[in-house]
Design a protein around this motif. Structure first.
Motif: not given
Lengths: 335, 375
Positions: B2-3, B6-7, B10, B13-14, B16-17, B204-205, B210, B213-214, B219
């Motif tokens: 599941n984790i 989610h990554i 994400k 989404i990044q 696509r943006q 970049k992370e 981030t 943070q991860l 994780i």
């Protein structure tokens, strides 16, 4: 409103658990090559208290917090967080803590809601419970109606609170904050501390590093760290008692630098340190020190505006402790 | 699991943006394919030729016609002074010049050898060599014909024996360098897209904090790695499909050996590029560092030593050995084999095996290094 679910049963099952203390560090040490960033630091953090780790930049605050969170392995010593050993059970540690650093690690190209969704997913939250937590985080950060804003468009205070929200979505019993208020305006800082108190009242243990003295005053317990060594721990009041042997005077005069130099030469002076346009003199508790100060200054034709005895601030305590530590260290070297 | 989901979600989404990333990942490959397919060619045709015909006789004009009737030469001008030819060559208007001296026809008629001057601009070595070869062939064929004609005219009974060679070129019968380049572009694109983008995405992370943070979340490193690499794996596969599509539609260059086999072997190749991307991310602090490391320490040597531009057989022995360390080398053999020769696994298995070994080694070393960095 029950927002914080306790995880008591887990702790009771854990043989190492210590219900009284959330964090226990025992001679924790970190060396980077020859440089000793953290030097045999031992302390205990009571459950539900706000523990402030206070020290100048480079003192070893961040290194300590990074070891406790499992980001760095200690070179020597041990520590347990929520009953779990930081070196051997770092996965368990990570599941029971929240961590937020000065950098407010948000994804700037994601929206407020996408950030929360992502961190929620990482912490394995889902369903109704997650929706509740998400609503709570948005409300707590004051971001209602701004869910679709990109994180990069948020101002410092908002980002800070959103980052806090993301790091405690999973309701950790212990929260680590590494200089959480850096680069945030005073009003936001105040609001942020209100949030921290709120969490603390709900039973969350908060471990926070800072170099702001006023923030340290807000903590239940303070650890003073300097050059990698923990030089004192205690409540702000207890720490101030360290200065009971001294009287502290604030002096406003025309030539503060010369005046400090003069006073430092007196047998009854312990320390001098500059505070804005004035300076503080701590003197050994002898009678009439205030009079002696004004006499010394008058003899040297320095006009004094005002001399008053003050209640020592944490900053006085800190400066005193550091001076003592430096003196001790010099002594060591001369041995 | 599941984790990881989610990554990946994400990342998409990044992705696509970020419109720029979208363009870089899907538009740039096609663009690069078209450019390299059309422009990056070693084929020599329509070489600009300056002519100085002092003889101006039927024979000299026939010879010039022999030049111009091929598609290899085009006349940029006729001049009556050699100095003008010099100018043409200096200016670069002409790359080759033919000078036919006075008395060309007369000498031939008298059965003497008739001199002829061909000057080539040697600044571009390969074009000059090829142009001179063409010129040599045209002139010798011309002189052969003259010999034959005169023999026939004299009524000679005995025809001289002639050797005739029939050349047949396999796999790329027109010897178009485009057919050689386009499959190669696929290898380059995959490497750029996956290796550089992967390393940038991870670094970049790091820059943003981030990643740290991860790491304090529960994780697992493998989940993070899979989550970060998977999107670029998908981009790589889409790029393969795009290139295959455009190669067959625009350049009429179908994958003779089968698209599925190409896709399958490309997946193995992607292991090496993703692994290198991950490795670069562990040695770089900033995105600039990652970019420079990727380009100068990995891309450039790989492009030069992999046989993309220069044939490996022509390289010094030591460099030939070094080229065995470059995964791109094996992938080029595979893509060219599949696109041009239409060979199958029975031939390509050694290359596939080499890629598989490289891929596993690079990927596992990088994963280990990445995990150690996180711990």
């Amino acid at each position: 409103m029950k927002l914080w679910v306790g995880k008591k049963e887990k702790q009771i099952n854990n043989a190492q658990s210590d219900l009284e203390y959330a964090v226990v560090a025992d001679r924790l040490t970190k060396k980077f090559g020859k440089f000793i960033a953290v030097d045999h630091v031992s302390f205990k953090v009571k459950r539900g208290e706000v523990f402030g780790f206070l020290g100048p930049n480079g003192a070893g605050k961040s290194t300590t917090i990074r070891m406790l969170c499992g980001l760095l392995l200690p070179t020597e010593g041990t520590a347990s967080v929520d009953g779990f050993d930081i070196a051997k059970q770092s996965d368990d540690v990570k599941a029971h803590i929240g961590y937020m650093s000065q950098r407010f690690s948000l994804y700037e190209d994601l929206t407020v809601e996408q950030n929360i969704n992502f961190y929620g997913g990482i912490y394995g939250l889902d369903g109704k419970h997650f929706e509740e937590r998400k609503r709570w985080a948005i409300e707590m950060a004051g971001l209602i109606g701004k869910e679709t804003m990109l994180a990069q468009a948020l101002s410092g205070g908002w980002r800070q609170r959103l980052a806090l929200g993301c790091s405690i979505l999973h309701e950790p019993p212990i929260l680590f904050l590494d200089e959480p208020t850096g680069g945030v305006d005073p009003v936001s800082r105040r609001n942020f501390w209100d949030l921290i108190y709120d969490l603390s009242h709900r039973g969350v243990t908060v471990f926070v590093t800072t170099h702001y003295m006023d923030e340290a005053e807000h903590c239940n317990t303070i650890g003073l760290i300097y050059n990698g060594k923990l030089i004192a721990t205690g409540s702000p009041t207890e720490l101030k008692h360290n200065l009971d042997r001294y009287s502290i005077f604030e002096v406003h005069c025309t030539q503060p630098v010369d005046a400090m130099e003069l006073l430092r030469g007196q047998t009854w002076t312990a320390e001098t340190s500059i505070f804005g346009s004035a300076f503080h003199v701590s003197t050994f508790n002898e009678p009439d020190t205030q009079k002696k100060i004004s006499q010394v200054l008058a003899k040297n034709k320095i006009q004094t505006e005002r001399i008053e005895q003050i209640i020592p601030s944490l900053e006085d305590v800190f400066i005193h402790m550091i001076a003592e530590e430096d003196a001790r260290k010099d002594g060591d070297i001369h041995l | 699991m599941n984790i990881i989901f989610h990554i990946i979600k994400k990342e998409f989404i990044q992705f696509r943006q970020d419109k720029k990333m979208f363009i870089v990942s899907f538009f740039a490959p096609v663009f690069q394919l078209l450019i390299l397919g059309y422009a990056a060619t070693f084929d020599v045709s329509k070489i600009p030729m300056a002519v100085c015909d002092f003889d101006n006789s039927p024979s000299s004009r026939t010879l010039i016609r022999n030049f111009t009737s091929t598609e290899y030469f085009r006349v940029v001008g006729y001049y009556d002074k050699t100095s003008e030819i010099d100018n043409q060559l200096d200016d670069g208007h002409a790359s080759i010049a033919v000078v036919i001296p006075r008395g060309f026809e007369k000498k031939m008629g008298a059965g003497q050898s008739a001199p002829l001057q061909v000057i080539a601009d040697g600044t571009e070595t390969s074009s000059a060599t090829i142009g001179l070869n063409y010129a040599f062939v045209i002139v010798s064929r011309y002189s052969q014909n003259i010999v034959l004609e005169s023999l026939i005219k004299r009524g000679s009974v005995m025809m001289p024996a002639r050797l005739s060679t029939e050349f047949r070129i396999w796999y790329n019968p027109d010897l178009k360098s485009r057919n050689f380049m386009v499959p190669g572009v696929l290898g380059l694109l995959l490497m750029v897209m996956t290796m550089i983008l992967t390393s940038l995405a991870i670094v970049k992370e790091k820059e943003l904090g981030t990643l740290e943070q991860l790491v304090v979340t529960p994780i697992k490193p493998y989940q993070l790695i899979i989550g970060k690499l998977a999107p670029f794996f998908v981009i790589g596969v889409i790029d393969v499909i795009l290139v295959v599509f455009f190669a067959s539609v625009v350049f009429s260059l179908p994958v003779k050996g089968g698209v599925l086999l190409l896709l399958g072997l490309s997946l193995i190749f992607l292991m090496t590029t993703l692994g290198l991307g991950l490795f670069i991310s562990t040695i770089s602090r900033t995105q600039q560092q990652a970019m420079m490391t990727a380009i100068f320490f990995f891309m450039m040597p790989m492009v030069f030593f992999s046989g993309f531009v220069f044939p490996i057989e022509n390289m010094p022995t030591i460099i030939q050995y070094i080229s065995y360390l470059i995964p791109l080398r094996y992938y080029f053999v595979i893509v060219r084999g599949l696109f041009l020769k239409g060979v199958g696994m029975s031939i390509l298995w050694t290359q596939a095996l080499a890629l598989l070994i490289f891929g596993s080694v690079i990927l596992s070393l990088s994963v280990m290094r990445f995990q150690k960095r996180l711990g």
